[in-house]
Design an enzyme around this catalytic site. Structure first.
Site, PDB file in Angstrom:
ATOM      1  N   CYS A   1      47.542  49.089  41.872  1.00 40.63           N
ATOM      2  CA  CYS A   1      48.158  48.248  42.905  1.00 40.63           C
ATOM      3  C   CYS A   1      49.661  48.341  42.720  1.00 40.63           C
ATOM      4  CB  CYS A   1      47.674  46.811  42.793  1.00 40.63           C
ATOM      5  SG  CYS A   1      45.879  46.703  42.979  1.00 40.63           S
TER       6      CYS A   1
ATOM      7  N   CYS B   1      50.874  35.913  36.404  1.00 38.78           N
ATOM      8  CA  CYS B   1      49.976  36.873  37.066  1.00 38.78           C
ATOM      9  C   CYS B   1      50.707  38.176  37.325  1.00 38.78           C
ATOM     10  CB  CYS B   1      49.560  36.374  38.444  1.00 38.78           C
ATOM     11  SG  CYS B   1      48.753  34.811  38.431  1.00 38.78           S
TER      12      CYS B   1
ATOM     13  N   CYS C   1      44.865  49.544  33.692  1.00 31.10           N
ATOM     14  CA  CYS C   1      44.025  49.484  34.884  1.00 31.10           C
ATOM     15  C   CYS C   1      44.226  50.765  35.671  1.00 31.10           C
ATOM     16  CB  CYS C   1      44.416  48.283  35.746  1.00 31.10           C
ATOM     17  SG  CYS C   1      43.384  48.123  37.226  1.00 31.10           S
TER      18      CYS C   1
ATOM     19  N   GLY D   1      43.546  44.544  33.835  1.00 27.65           N
ATOM     20  CA  GLY D   1      42.357  45.321  34.170  1.00 27.65           C
ATOM     21  C   GLY D   1      41.559  44.782  35.333  1.00 27.65           C
TER      22      GLY D   1
ATOM     23  N   GLU E   1      46.388  41.810  26.170  1.00 21.16           N
ATOM     24  CA  GLU E   1      47.100  40.548  26.325  1.00 21.16           C
ATOM     25  C   GLU E   1      46.198  39.513  26.987  1.00 21.16           C
ATOM     26  OE1 GLU E   1      50.819  41.483  28.327  1.00 21.16           O
ATOM     27  OE2 GLU E   1      51.045  43.285  27.105  1.00 21.16           O
TER      28      GLU E   1
ATOM     29  N   CYS F   1      43.159  32.877  30.454  1.00 24.59           N
ATOM     30  CA  CYS F   1      43.155  34.068  31.316  1.00 24.59           C
ATOM     31  C   CYS F   1      42.889  35.279  30.422  1.00 24.59           C
ATOM     32  CB  CYS F   1      44.513  34.176  32.003  1.00 24.59           C
ATOM     33  SG  CYS F   1      44.674  35.653  33.016  1.00 24.59           S
TER      34      CYS F   1
ATOM     35  N   CYS G   1      51.895  45.547  40.643  1.00 23.35           N
ATOM     36  CA  CYS G   1      51.342  44.937  39.425  1.00 23.35           C
ATOM     37  C   CYS G   1      51.784  45.698  38.179  1.00 23.35           C
ATOM     38  CB  CYS G   1      49.816  44.937  39.542  1.00 23.35           C
ATOM     39  SG  CYS G   1      48.959  44.503  38.019  1.00 23.35           S
TER      40      CYS G   1
HETATM   41  N1  SAH Z   1      42.366  43.201  38.533  1.00 23.27           N
HETATM   42  C1  SAH Z   1      41.967  41.971  39.048  1.00 23.27           C
HETATM   43  C2  SAH Z   1      42.372  40.770  38.230  1.00 23.27           C
HETATM   44  C3  SAH Z   1      43.722  40.734  37.563  1.00 23.27           C
HETATM   45  S1  SAH Z   1      45.173  40.294  38.386  1.00 23.27           S
HETATM   46  C4  SAH Z   1      42.477  41.814  40.450  1.00 23.27           C
HETATM   47  O1  SAH Z   1      43.295  42.595  40.869  1.00 23.27           O
HETATM   48  O2  SAH Z   1      42.004  40.910  41.129  1.00 23.27           O
HETATM   49  C5  SAH Z   1      45.084  38.588  38.892  1.00 23.27           C
HETATM   50  C6  SAH Z   1      45.772  38.369  40.237  1.00 23.27           C
HETATM   51  O3  SAH Z   1      47.207  38.520  40.176  1.00 23.27           O
HETATM   52  C7  SAH Z   1      45.311  39.352  41.300  1.00 23.27           C
HETATM   53  O4  SAH Z   1      45.100  38.689  42.517  1.00 23.27           O
HETATM   54  C8  SAH Z   1      46.483  40.289  41.387  1.00 23.27           C
HETATM   55  O5  SAH Z   1      46.504  41.014  42.581  1.00 23.27           O
HETATM   56  C9  SAH Z   1      47.643  39.343  41.245  1.00 23.27           C
HETATM   57  N2  SAH Z   1      48.913  39.982  40.879  1.00 23.27           N
HETATM   58  C10 SAH Z   1      49.103  41.193  40.313  1.00 23.27           C
HETATM   59  N3  SAH Z   1      50.423  41.405  40.126  1.00 23.27           N
HETATM   60  C11 SAH Z   1      51.063  40.297  40.557  1.00 23.27           C
HETATM   61  C12 SAH Z   1      52.440  39.890  40.574  1.00 23.27           C
HETATM   62  N4  SAH Z   1      53.387  40.675  40.081  1.00 23.27           N
HETATM   63  N5  SAH Z   1      52.727  38.673  41.087  1.00 23.27           N
HETATM   64  C13 SAH Z   1      51.746  37.858  41.533  1.00 23.27           C
HETATM   65  N6  SAH Z   1      50.450  38.179  41.518  1.00 23.27           N
HETATM   66  C14 SAH Z   1      50.107  39.386  41.041  1.00 23.27           C
HETATM   67 FE1  SF4 Z   2      45.410  45.965  40.840  1.00 23.84          FE
HETATM   68 FE2  SF4 Z   2      44.311  44.008  39.382  1.00 23.84          FE
HETATM   69 FE3  SF4 Z   2      44.522  46.494  38.405  1.00 23.84          FE
HETATM   70 FE4  SF4 Z   2      46.730  45.018  38.703  1.00 23.84          FE
HETATM   71  S1  SF4 Z   2      45.039  44.582  37.316  1.00 23.84           S
HETATM   72  S2  SF4 Z   2      46.460  47.215  39.279  1.00 23.84           S
HETATM   73  S3  SF4 Z   2      46.238  43.858  40.570  1.00 23.84           S
HETATM   74  S4  SF4 Z   2      43.300  45.865  40.156  1.00 23.84           S
END
Ligand code: SAH
Ligand code: SF4
Length: 356
Positions: A127, A346, A123, A172, A103, A116, A130
């Site tokens: 986290c 995000c 991934c 990712g 996506e 984006c 996410c």
């Molecule tokens: N994997 C990378 C980039 C992708 S996510 C990273 O983690 O940085 C882009 C941003 O959105 C990251 O800061 C992530 O932590 C945040 N994010 C993930 N899930 C989210 C959510 N449900 N609401 C708001 N931000 C979120």
């Molecule tokens: Fe964490 Fe970024 Fe992977 Fe989501 S995409 S699990 S925020 S590292």
């Protein structure tokens, strides 16, 4: 040339979009085609946005006719393109060659157009807030699968605005797939191609410290965003499990080194989760972190993910947190969430759809 080009080629030619210009010139040279043809192909594809070899009028007929045996010009099919109500945000679900889906999201504001992109299918870092993390890692994307996300979104926007930004903030962890991400950036940078400057590209990481240093060593000079999300190790251990390996102090050290080496401020991303990380004490600690390195703070009000317990704070709580930071942190922005209703915001990429 004709005879070399006529030799049987392997069934599926490699994708055009995975070739840097020097590598494409090398492949053409093996077939007896002069290197400047690679420059011409880059111009047709990336500057004139031509997707059909037949109309590349300055190429010899034989090369045009047999180009598909040299490299594959096809873009991935879009399984779906979802449009937000205001028509400014589009979420693309792209079908990859092996049936995997990825996506990416195009966002237009009055001031800029941002693409984006994803770096992996799923991934591995898990986290806990996410949607992508819930999927686990399916596989890394190849350079061409990153470049074609940009080209597909550019085509949809009819290349009206050639000053778009690219953020590696889709599915990712880009630094867990650094070789492909770096190669895609080199291709996107090429001044005979899309010519996207380093200032217009940002890579976001959850905090893979050695890979932050490795990225700095590649000399690509792209922007770095660090997903901080907590101001104590105990909370960050829970939200961003990779913190157990590289805690906050080590992460901020690496981010500082990166910012100083590249001469750019690092973005500290801070997703505000209601009642979890939005206290005045968090704001004060975050401000102190932000002052310790060349940085700017980007607050992201949490985007809900079905099945997860986390909540977005009220708009008043977001404002109060930002207000407490402003006087003490170098630069603070609140990310305008776009595309929530099409699950394009995000952290919402991961096979979610409006019906889900
Ligand atoms: N994997 C990378 C980039 C992708 S996510 C990273 O983690 O940085 C882009 C941003 O959105 C990251 O800061 C992530 O932590 C945040 N994010 C993930 N899930 C989210 C959510 N449900 N609401 C708001 N931000 C979120
Ligand atoms: Fe964490 Fe970024 Fe992977 Fe989501 S995409 S699990 S925020 S590292």
């Amino acid at each position: 040339m004709t005879s070399a080009l006529s030799r049987p080629q392997p069934e599926a030619a490699p994708s055009f979009y995975g070739f840097s210009r020097p590598r494409l010139a090398g492949r053409l040279a093996e077939l007896g085609v002069p290197g400047y043809r690679a420059d011409q192909l880059f111009a047709w594809i990336y500057r004139k946005h031509q997707r059909d070899a037949g109309s590349m009028s300055n190429l010899p007929g034989a090369l045009r006719a047999e180009l598909s045996a040299v490299c594959d010009l096809r873009l991935p099919e879009a399984a779906s393109i979802l449009e937000s109500r205001d028509r400014n945000t589009h979420k693309f679900v792209l079908d990859l060659f092996d049936g995997a889906r990825v996506e990416c999201v195009s966002m237009r504001t009055p001031r800029r157009l941002t693409f984006c992109v994803s770096s992996q299918v799923g991934c591995a870092l898990g986290c806990t807030f996410c949607a992508t993390g819930l999927m686990g890692l399916k596989r890394n994307l190849r350079p061409e699968e990153i470049v074609t996300q940009v080209v597909t979104m550019g085509d949809l926007n009819a290349w009206q605005d050639d000053r778009f930004n690219i953020v590696f903030m889709g599915m990712g962890e880009p630094l867990a797939n650094l070789a492909s991400v770096a190669e895609s950036i080199r291709i996107l940078h090429d001044e005979r191609g899309l010519n996207i400057g380093a200032r217009r590209i940002t890579v976001s990481t959850s905090g893979l410290v050695p890979q932050i240093r490795a990225l700095a060593g590649l000399g690509l000079a792209v922007g770095l965003a660090v997903s901080l999300h907590a101001t104590t190790d105990s909370l960050r251990d829970e939200l961003v499990p990779v913190n157990r390996r590289w805690p906050i102090a080590e992460l901020l050290d690496a981010a500082k080194e990166y910012g100083e080496k590249v001469g750019r401020r690092v973005t500290l991303e801070y997703t505000l989760i209601g009642g979890v990380n939005d206290t005045p004490a968090d704001a004060d600690r975050l401000a102190a972190f932000a002052r310790a390195l060349p940085s700017k703070v980007n607050l992201i009000p949490y985007n809900p993910v079905p099945g997860l317990k986390w909540k977005r704070p009220s708009p008043e709580a977001v404002d109060a947190f930002a207000a407490r930071l402003y006087p003490h942190a170098p630069a603070v922005t609140v990310r305008n969430t776009m595309g929530g209703e099409i699950w394009a915001a995000c952290g919402q990429l991961g096979g979610l759809s409006p019906e889900a």
